[in-house]
Enzyme design. Structure first.
Site, PDB file in Angstrom:
ATOM      1  N   TYR A  85      17.270  30.202   5.978  1.00 24.04           N
ATOM      2  CA  TYR A  85      16.160  30.907   6.630  1.00 24.04           C
ATOM      3  C   TYR A  85      16.386  30.975   8.138  1.00 24.04           C
ATOM      4  CZ  TYR A  85      13.049  30.688   2.539  1.00 24.04           C
ATOM      5  OH  TYR A  85      12.468  30.853   1.321  1.00 24.04           O
ATOM      6  N   LYS A 143       0.842  -1.203   0.000  1.00 22.99           N
ATOM      7  CA  LYS A 143       0.000   0.000   0.000  1.00 22.99           C
ATOM      8  C   LYS A 143       0.878   1.254   0.000  1.00 22.99           C
ATOM      9  CE  LYS A 143      -0.117  -0.438   4.983  1.00 22.99           C
ATOM     10  NZ  LYS A 143      -0.746  -1.141   6.098  1.00 22.99           N
TER      11      LYS A 143
HETATM   12  C1  PLP Z   1       0.106  -2.024   6.669  1.00 27.93           C
HETATM   13  C2  PLP Z   1      -0.371  -3.345   7.112  1.00 27.93           C
HETATM   14  C3  PLP Z   1       0.521  -4.415   7.246  1.00 27.93           C
HETATM   15  C4  PLP Z   1       2.013  -4.235   7.190  1.00 27.93           C
HETATM   16  O1  PLP Z   1       2.464  -3.710   8.432  1.00 27.93           O
HETATM   17  P1  PLP Z   1       3.999  -3.382   8.746  1.00 27.93           P
HETATM   18  O2  PLP Z   1       3.974  -2.908  10.146  1.00 27.93           O
HETATM   19  O3  PLP Z   1       4.392  -2.315   7.784  1.00 27.93           O
HETATM   20  O4  PLP Z   1       4.760  -4.626   8.536  1.00 27.93           O
HETATM   21  C5  PLP Z   1      -0.008  -5.667   7.506  1.00 27.93           C
HETATM   22  N1  PLP Z   1      -1.348  -5.835   7.655  1.00 27.93           N
HETATM   23  C6  PLP Z   1      -2.225  -4.817   7.570  1.00 27.93           C
HETATM   24  C7  PLP Z   1      -3.667  -5.078   7.759  1.00 27.93           C
HETATM   25  C8  PLP Z   1      -1.770  -3.535   7.304  1.00 27.93           C
HETATM   26  O5  PLP Z   1      -2.631  -2.521   7.244  1.00 27.93           O
END
Ligand code: PLP
Length: 347
Positions: free
Chosen positions: A247, A37
């Protein structure tokens, strides 16, 4: 078309990505999938999926249907699931794409029963995080009867800490596994994998650790850095002792200094909180970040690197656990904040 080179780029290490995935699979004793994702946590979801699929990864997870559609066509033999399930407006995408929804409420289950044409789905059961997922009582109370469930999931809330909540979630998930038929069961994210085979079940869903994040000490040795931000030097300046840089004039040259001004800033996700502790390297020389981070520019004290010149590439210090500790940002934010101006290139 004219070829315009970007003055900032993200070097991505294919071998490190695959190495991390293999280590995660072996550490849990279960098959490892991949959470891709948020555009593969900022690295590029398609490129990550191609590399991991070639290494044997078969189960991928994105958050939304827009993310899923952007990954079509899928590599052969690969399954993709949408973690946010199906809303009313997602049903056309969900019926059209070769992708499974992860149903996460009674409403979504009803929607899939009515409109899913009997196709298989995944299901999320909430075991104590109260984010997405059917409640345990709902799942055990018959809400899922008649569905063809491929993967039954739950998600750990505090696996990156030593919390009693994690054991409670494990027990609740084991009870679900015994009561609800599904093709496979999946609980652990990156941190959960570090807790060992009890948390593995059939399939794990690492995200962060694939990309070089270290969620728990167990992963600190084996997990390798994958993403290396690089910025091109736009200009070298001689700054006399006593003059200020940037800045707010927050850094004053303590002696006559050579300063490198480079193409990167907070608009690229390199935020102002790196000031005071950030740095870069060039040919083995350490260059401390000086002054404030601008929108598109940062400055380094390059007095110790006399050969550095306009056009050279600096590699930013971006070891994730160390950078998180000094910046106050999480390792997740450090990855997903990397902006659109980086040219992403895999080596
Ligand atoms: C994002 C997510 C993961 C991965 O988690 P990490 O902590 O990045 O390994 C796994 N399962 C679900 C449901 C997630 O939303």
């Amino acid at each position: 078309m004219i070829d315009i080179a970007s003055p900032l780029r993200l070097r991505l290490d294919s071998a490190a990505l695959v190495h991390n995935w293999r280590w995660l699979a072996q550490a849990s004793g279960a098959e490892a999938g991949a959470a891709i994702k948020a555009d593969g946590y900022g690295l590029g979801a398609r490129a990550v999926m191609q590399r991991l699929a070639a290494a044997g990864c078969r189960f991928f997870f994105v958050a939304t249907w827009v993310e899923a559609a952007a990954l079509m066509p899928l590599p052969a033999g690969v399954s993709l699931s949408v973690l946010h399930g199906v809303g009313e407006t997602d049903m056309i995408a969900a019926r059209t794409l070769p992708v499974r929804p992860v149903l996460s409420s009674i409403e979504q289950v009803a929607r899939w029963r009515a409109g899913g044409e009997g196709r298989p789905c995944d299901v999320m059961v909430d075991t104590g995080m109260n984010r997405l997922g059917l409640r345990v009582e709902e799942a055990l109370g018959g809400a899922l009867g008649g569905l063809v469930i491929e993967t039954l999931l739950s998600h750990l809330a505090s696996a990156d800490e030593d919390s009693p909540q994690t054991g409670r979630q494990l027990a609740a998930f084991a009870a679900i596994r015994d009561a609800i038929p599904a093709r496979r069961y999946s609980l652990a994210n990156s941190a959960g994998i570090c807790l060992g085979p009890d948390y593995g079940f059939d399939l794990t869903r690492p995200g962060l650790a694939l990309y070089g994040g270290v969620p728990r000490a167990e992963a600190a040795g084996p997990i390798r850095q994958v993403a290396f931000p690089e910025a091109r030097v736009l200009q070298m300046r001689d700054v006399p002792a006593g003059e200020a840089v940037g800045y707010g004039a927050t850094w004053t040259a303590p002696r006559d200094s050579r300063v490198a001004v480079a193409n990167m800033g907070y608009a690229d996700g390199y935020l102002r909180c790196h000031a005071g502790a950030g740095g870069a390297t060039w040919e083995g020389h350490a260059l401390p970040l000086i002054g404030r981070v601008s929108m598109d520019l940062i400055a380094f004290d390059a007095s110790a690197a006399p050969g550095l010149a306009e056009g050279d590439w600096l590699t930013l210090d971006y070891d994730l656990p160390m950078t998180a500790a000094r910046s106050g940002l999480s390792q997740y934010e450090l990855l997903t904040g990397l902006g659109a101006r980086f040219e992403r290139y895999w080596v």
